[in-house]
Design a protein around this motif. Structure first.
Motif: not given
Length: 94
Positions: A42-43, A68, A59, A48, A61, A54
């Motif tokens: 998640i950021c 992330l 990684h 999500s 967002c 990701s």
């Protein structure tokens, strides 16, 4: 407290105060299932993604440009957590 506009569709209104993490059930990119106790990233706005997506996005967002990170797993339901808190069954410091 001032209102902070959202850059992600899922970000809750900042005026509501503190809330628990939204545990989204599927990846926002590929719709793969994200189990509550499974791996998800998640950021800071709680977008999500699954681990595969990701990694493909380095990684980062795609919605806000933030990093992330692994989402913490949820091992009990919100109702179970509330019940523990109200009955003193939790491990909180008093």
């Amino acid at each position: 407290m001032s209102y902070i506009p959202s850059v992600c569709n899922s970000h809750s209104n900042a005026q509501r105060g503190p809330t628990m993490l939204k545990m989204k059930k599927k990846c926002e990119r590929c719709a793969a299932p994200l189990p509550l106790d499974g791996e998800a990233l998640i950021c800071s706005f709680e977008c999500s993604f699954c681990a595969g997506c990701s990694a493909e996005m380095d990684h980062i967002c795609p919605n806000c440009g933030g990093e992330l990170h692994l989402r913490p797993p949820r091992v009990i339901t919100p109702i179970q957590a509330l019940t523990k808190r109200l009955t003193g069954g939790g491990n909180r410091v008093r």
